[in-house]
Scaffold this motif. Sequence first.
Motif, PDB file in Angstrom:
ATOM      1  N   ILE A  76       0.832  -1.211   0.000  1.00  0.00           N
ATOM      2  CA  ILE A  76       0.000   0.000   0.000  1.00  0.00           C
ATOM      3  C   ILE A  76       0.864   1.257   0.000  1.00  0.00           C
ATOM      4  O   ILE A  76       0.662   2.170  -0.794  1.00  0.00           O
ATOM      5  CB  ILE A  76      -0.972  -0.012   1.195  1.00  0.00           C
ATOM      6  N   LEU A  77       1.865   1.305   0.889  1.00  0.00           N
ATOM      7  CA  LEU A  77       2.713   2.498   0.988  1.00  0.00           C
ATOM      8  C   LEU A  77       3.652   2.631  -0.203  1.00  0.00           C
ATOM      9  O   LEU A  77       3.942   3.745  -0.651  1.00  0.00           O
ATOM     10  CB  LEU A  77       3.526   2.469   2.279  1.00  0.00           C
ATOM     11  N   GLY A  78       4.127   1.501  -0.719  1.00  0.00           N
ATOM     12  CA  GLY A  78       5.034   1.516  -1.862  1.00  0.00           C
ATOM     13  C   GLY A  78       4.436   2.211  -3.068  1.00  0.00           C
ATOM     14  O   GLY A  78       5.139   2.853  -3.846  1.00  0.00           O
ATOM     15  N   GLU A 132     -20.225   1.615  14.038  1.00  0.00           N
ATOM     16  CA  GLU A 132     -19.007   1.091  13.413  1.00  0.00           C
ATOM     17  C   GLU A 132     -18.102   2.281  13.130  1.00  0.00           C
ATOM     18  O   GLU A 132     -18.573   3.406  13.009  1.00  0.00           O
ATOM     19  CB  GLU A 132     -19.340   0.329  12.124  1.00  0.00           C
ATOM     20  N   PRO A 133     -16.768   2.053  13.064  1.00  0.00           N
ATOM     21  CA  PRO A 133     -15.859   3.189  12.884  1.00  0.00           C
ATOM     22  C   PRO A 133     -16.122   3.956  11.582  1.00  0.00           C
ATOM     23  O   PRO A 133     -16.160   3.377  10.507  1.00  0.00           O
ATOM     24  CB  PRO A 133     -14.471   2.536  12.841  1.00  0.00           C
ATOM     25  N   ILE A 134     -16.387   5.260  11.720  1.00  0.00           N
ATOM     26  CA  ILE A 134     -16.613   6.124  10.562  1.00  0.00           C
ATOM     27  C   ILE A 134     -15.694   7.336  10.698  1.00  0.00           C
ATOM     28  O   ILE A 134     -15.697   8.004  11.738  1.00  0.00           O
ATOM     29  CB  ILE A 134     -18.085   6.586  10.473  1.00  0.00           C
ATOM     30  N   LEU A 135     -14.921   7.590   9.673  1.00  0.00           N
ATOM     31  CA  LEU A 135     -14.007   8.733   9.685  1.00  0.00           C
ATOM     32  C   LEU A 135     -14.817  10.023   9.569  1.00  0.00           C
ATOM     33  O   LEU A 135     -15.559  10.213   8.617  1.00  0.00           O
ATOM     34  CB  LEU A 135     -13.006   8.632   8.526  1.00  0.00           C
ATOM     35  N   GLU A 136     -14.685  10.885  10.576  1.00  0.00           N
ATOM     36  CA  GLU A 136     -15.373  12.177  10.551  1.00  0.00           C
ATOM     37  C   GLU A 136     -14.492  13.261   9.953  1.00  0.00           C
ATOM     38  O   GLU A 136     -14.941  14.102   9.198  1.00  0.00           O
ATOM     39  CB  GLU A 136     -15.772  12.600  11.971  1.00  0.00           C
ATOM     40  N   LYS A 137     -13.206  13.225  10.311  1.00  0.00           N
ATOM     41  CA  LYS A 137     -12.310  14.297   9.907  1.00  0.00           C
ATOM     42  C   LYS A 137     -10.872  13.825   9.984  1.00  0.00           C
ATOM     43  O   LYS A 137     -10.537  13.021  10.846  1.00  0.00           O
ATOM     44  CB  LYS A 137     -12.518  15.455  10.879  1.00  0.00           C
ATOM     45  N   PHE A 195      -0.109  13.076   1.762  1.00  0.00           N
ATOM     46  CA  PHE A 195      -0.810  12.403   2.860  1.00  0.00           C
ATOM     47  C   PHE A 195      -1.121  13.383   4.001  1.00  0.00           C
ATOM     48  O   PHE A 195      -2.106  13.241   4.706  1.00  0.00           O
ATOM     49  CB  PHE A 195       0.064  11.247   3.360  1.00  0.00           C
ATOM     50  N   PHE A 196      -0.271  14.406   4.177  1.00  0.00           N
ATOM     51  CA  PHE A 196      -0.440  15.337   5.294  1.00  0.00           C
ATOM     52  C   PHE A 196      -1.406  16.471   4.984  1.00  0.00           C
ATOM     53  O   PHE A 196      -1.719  17.265   5.862  1.00  0.00           O
ATOM     54  CB  PHE A 196       0.925  15.879   5.737  1.00  0.00           C
ATOM     55  N   LEU A 233     -14.025  11.760  -4.390  1.00  0.00           N
ATOM     56  CA  LEU A 233     -13.624  12.245  -3.064  1.00  0.00           C
ATOM     57  C   LEU A 233     -13.692  11.127  -2.032  1.00  0.00           C
ATOM     58  O   LEU A 233     -12.790  10.971  -1.212  1.00  0.00           O
ATOM     59  CB  LEU A 233     -14.516  13.408  -2.623  1.00  0.00           C
ATOM     60  N   MET A 234     -14.761  10.334  -2.082  1.00  0.00           N
ATOM     61  CA  MET A 234     -14.918   9.235  -1.126  1.00  0.00           C
ATOM     62  C   MET A 234     -13.837   8.168  -1.329  1.00  0.00           C
ATOM     63  O   MET A 234     -13.331   7.604  -0.366  1.00  0.00           O
ATOM     64  CB  MET A 234     -16.317   8.607  -1.232  1.00  0.00           C
ATOM     65  N   GLU A 235     -13.449   7.926  -2.580  1.00  0.00           N
ATOM     66  CA  GLU A 235     -12.362   6.978  -2.869  1.00  0.00           C
ATOM     67  C   GLU A 235     -11.043   7.481  -2.299  1.00  0.00           C
ATOM     68  O   GLU A 235     -10.264   6.715  -1.733  1.00  0.00           O
ATOM     69  CB  GLU A 235     -12.223   6.766  -4.387  1.00  0.00           C
ATOM     70  N   GLN A 236     -10.780   8.793  -2.448  1.00  0.00           N
ATOM     71  CA  GLN A 236      -9.553   9.379  -1.914  1.00  0.00           C
ATOM     72  C   GLN A 236      -9.527   9.313  -0.389  1.00  0.00           C
ATOM     73  O   GLN A 236      -8.489   9.026   0.207  1.00  0.00           O
ATOM     74  CB  GLN A 236      -9.408  10.838  -2.381  1.00  0.00           C
ATOM     75  N   ILE A 237     -10.679   9.572   0.236  1.00  0.00           N
ATOM     76  CA  ILE A 237     -10.763   9.506   1.704  1.00  0.00           C
ATOM     77  C   ILE A 237     -10.528   8.077   2.170  1.00  0.00           C
ATOM     78  O   ILE A 237      -9.804   7.833   3.142  1.00  0.00           O
ATOM     79  CB  ILE A 237     -12.127  10.044   2.193  1.00  0.00           C
ATOM     80  N   GLN A 238     -11.120   7.098   1.470  1.00  0.00           N
ATOM     81  CA  GLN A 238     -10.936   5.683   1.827  1.00  0.00           C
ATOM     82  C   GLN A 238      -9.472   5.272   1.679  1.00  0.00           C
ATOM     83  O   GLN A 238      -8.919   4.566   2.517  1.00  0.00           O
ATOM     84  CB  GLN A 238     -11.826   4.794   0.953  1.00  0.00           C
ATOM     85  N   LYS A 239      -8.835   5.746   0.615  1.00  0.00           N
ATOM     86  CA  LYS A 239      -7.425   5.444   0.371  1.00  0.00           C
ATOM     87  C   LYS A 239      -6.567   6.023   1.499  1.00  0.00           C
ATOM     88  O   LYS A 239      -5.674   5.361   2.026  1.00  0.00           O
ATOM     89  CB  LYS A 239      -7.013   6.035  -0.976  1.00  0.00           C
ATOM     90  N   ASP A 240      -6.852   7.268   1.875  1.00  0.00           N
ATOM     91  CA  ASP A 240      -6.139   7.945   2.969  1.00  0.00           C
ATOM     92  C   ASP A 240      -6.281   7.151   4.267  1.00  0.00           C
ATOM     93  O   ASP A 240      -5.317   6.938   5.005  1.00  0.00           O
ATOM     94  CB  ASP A 240      -6.734   9.347   3.135  1.00  0.00           C
ATOM     95  N   TYR A 241      -7.502   6.702   4.538  1.00  0.00           N
ATOM     96  CA  TYR A 241      -7.825   5.914   5.728  1.00  0.00           C
ATOM     97  C   TYR A 241      -7.056   4.590   5.721  1.00  0.00           C
ATOM     98  O   TYR A 241      -6.500   4.163   6.743  1.00  0.00           O
ATOM     99  CB  TYR A 241      -9.332   5.682   5.717  1.00  0.00           C
ATOM    100  N   ASP A 242      -6.989   3.938   4.553  1.00  0.00           N
ATOM    101  CA  ASP A 242      -6.268   2.660   4.418  1.00  0.00           C
ATOM    102  C   ASP A 242      -4.772   2.847   4.699  1.00  0.00           C
ATOM    103  O   ASP A 242      -4.145   2.004   5.354  1.00  0.00           O
ATOM    104  CB  ASP A 242      -6.442   2.078   3.009  1.00  0.00           C
TER     105      ASP A 242
END
Length: 198
Positions: free
Chosen positions: A6-8, A64-69, A114-115, A135-144
């Motif tokens: 993932i990080l690579g 269930e865990p939901i990213l707010e911010k 990432f920051f 946007l939701m895909e980018q947020i999910q990727k960031d979360y992963d």
Amino acid sequence: MLINEILGEEIQERDEEALKYLKDIKWCRIDDPKGFKLEFFFDTNPFFKNSVLAKTYHIDEEDEPILEKAIGTEIDWCRGKCLTQNVLKKKPKKGSKNTKPITIVEDCESFFKFFSPTEGPNDDKEIDDKLAEQLMEQIQKDYDIAFTIRDNIIPHAVSWFTTEASQDEYYKAILEDDEDEEDYNDYEEEQNYQDDGN
């Protein structure tokens, strides 16, 4: 970090020199609001002035865990060293009154993006379905990425550094795909033999 799948994918060749100054990564739980914080500690380097780059995740865990911010550190880049942008100089067109080169700044792929995370869709602002999905895909990727660092990289840092973790991941994948325990047992025996100093 480079050998993690993932990080690579996130680390670009131009990021590698800056990441050589990374000393440590830590995480801690936060309670108000609930969530967690990742901290990246850097030695003094020629790329940015920050000694710590942090990323904080606020998570609603009622059902269930939901990213707010997600809040990232603003990177204080040294002049001409920003890794998240390309600065291009183009010659003016022939016959143009302007004889000076035109400077164009373009965003480019970088782990350091990432920051500065993408914000989720805002209820006050209407956006089309396609953009909302992106946007939701980018947020999910960031979360992963955050969970990979927190749950996989930090607790097994030595194994990743010695590449042992990637080998274990490879052989576990073989087991899952082929259900062939002999390959993994051979690998474990080989590792034990090497660990015994032989």
